[in-house]
Design a protein around this motif. Structure first.
Motif: not given
Length: 391
Positions: A229, A297, A323, A325
């Motif tokens: 992540t 995510e 955020s 990904a």
């Protein structure tokens, strides 16, 4: 049976696109098979790649001389690739590796750099504070700083540049993905998800984490794939300007093992500071698990861990948004890429990034091309032979 191509590269990521370029510059009858980046990741049912991103650290400095050499030779060709393709994918921002003062990690990193003639600076705690005032490193830290030939690349743009040059040199670029590779009648036969079959004298599998996919090879590669992540901190134009001198960073101190990139402008026009470094491992054991992971995510637990680190490490930065990904890394038993033949002299593999291959991908791809062209890899200063292992 007639061949469609002399050499077929399966996978059009960082290593595969590089191998295709090097092959096409030296031989006719080259094809590279791999899909484009999906428009909608969450709805995508096919395979994925980890190069769908704008930031990867590049540097020679590494405690392992083989990895340092792979990187150094790749970096030496960045200018040629950018100039010939017309695609600018590299920024020389420098890179600093920070660890406890006097650690073996820093000593080995410095020793590898010296052996390759790479200029670095050794910075003590005060030197780090003076050089990089925007970072708040743990007490008693020191660093090795590489100012030249280091910084960050856009893996997305590097793959595009390699693909453009491979096609320009005569390679056929086939936008599909392969589901099976077998030797039939002395030739390598590949079958695609699109229902097509291609035959070649030799095939090179360079499908990243998806190289472990069931039934892709008669005997799968011995490789472990981990879901990772990454966390992206959106920064303002003012903060991006203030942090313009920030180098890429690798921080390896007790309890913290991360990499961090300075603010980079992404395709949405915004600047993001990126950090990676999962505190634990998430093993992905199949093609289906990898596809499912890429549609997420990432993990909230990793985001929280990295958010705490950034708050302490870059205390004067106020993110506009945060955020995450998902990506994957692939580790081999040797901790080096696997570059060698399967039990078939017509089928070879080029895989195993160890989470550190984007910067080194051109040299790794060149070695894969040499394997097909010459039947073997000559030593060339490496202390490993990159022999692949299979389950």
């Amino acid at each position: 049976m007639a061949v469609d191509f002399k050499y077929i590269v399966v996978g059009r990521g960082l290593m595969g696109a590089a191998a295709a370029r090097h092959l096409a510059r030296q031989a006719d009858g080259v094809a590279v098979i791999g899909p484009d980046e999906p428009d909608d990741r969450k709805a995508h049912e096919g395979v994925f790649a980890s190069h769908y991103d704008e930031g990867r650290i590049t540097r020679t400095i590494d405690p392992d001389r083989n990895w340092a050499l792979l990187a150094n030779r790749s970096i030496g060709r960045y200018g040629e690739i950018a100039s010939e393709s017309g695609i600018d994918f590299y920024r020389e921002a420098g890179c600093v590796v920070v660890a406890p003062d006097g650690s073996d990690y820093l000593e080995r990193t410095g020793r590898a750099a010296v052996s390759l003639g790479v200029e670095t600076s050794l910075l003590d705690e005060a030197g780090l504070k003076a050089a990089f005032p925007f970072f708040a490193f743990p007490d008693a830290s020191a660093g090795v700083f590489e100012a030249r030939g280091a910084g960050h690349i856009s893996p997305r743009k590097l793959v595009k540049a390699q693909s453009v040059l491979a096609e320009r040199a005569g390679a056929a670029v086939i936008r599909d993905h392969v589901v099976s590779i077998r030797e039939e009648g002395g030739l390598a036969t590949v079958r695609t998800a699109g229902g097509l079959t291609y035959r070649g004298e030799k095939v090179l599998l360079a499908a990243g984490g998806f190289s472990i996919s069931e039934n892709l090879l008669p005997q799968p590669v011995a490789m472990t794939v981990y879901g990772r992540t990454v966390t992206l901190f959106e920064v303002s134009e003012a903060d991006a300007a203030r942090l313009a001198a920030m180098p890429s960073l690798i921080l390896d101190v007790p309890g913290i093992h991360i990499y961090l990139l300075p603010p980079i402008r992404y395709p949405d026009g915004k600047f993001y500071l990126k950090i990676g470094g999962d505190p634990d491992d998430l093993v992905l054991r199949s093609d289906a698990e990898m596809r499912g992971w890429f549609r997420t995510e990432g993990r909230e637990s990793v985001r929280s861990h990295l958010q705490r680190i950034v708050a302490e490490l870059v205390p004067d930065m106020t993110p506009l948004s945060i955020s995450t990904a998902a990506c994957v890394v692939s580790f081999t038993e040797s901790s080096y890429p696997m570059i060698g033949y399967t039990s078939s002299p017509a089928i070879a593999v080029l895989t195993g990034c160890a989470g550190t291959s984007a910067k080194s991908s051109d040299e790794i791809g060149r070695l894969g091309a040499e394997l097909l062209l010459s039947g073997r890899i000559s030593e060339q200063g490496y202390s490993t032979d990159f022999t692949p292992q299979f389950r």
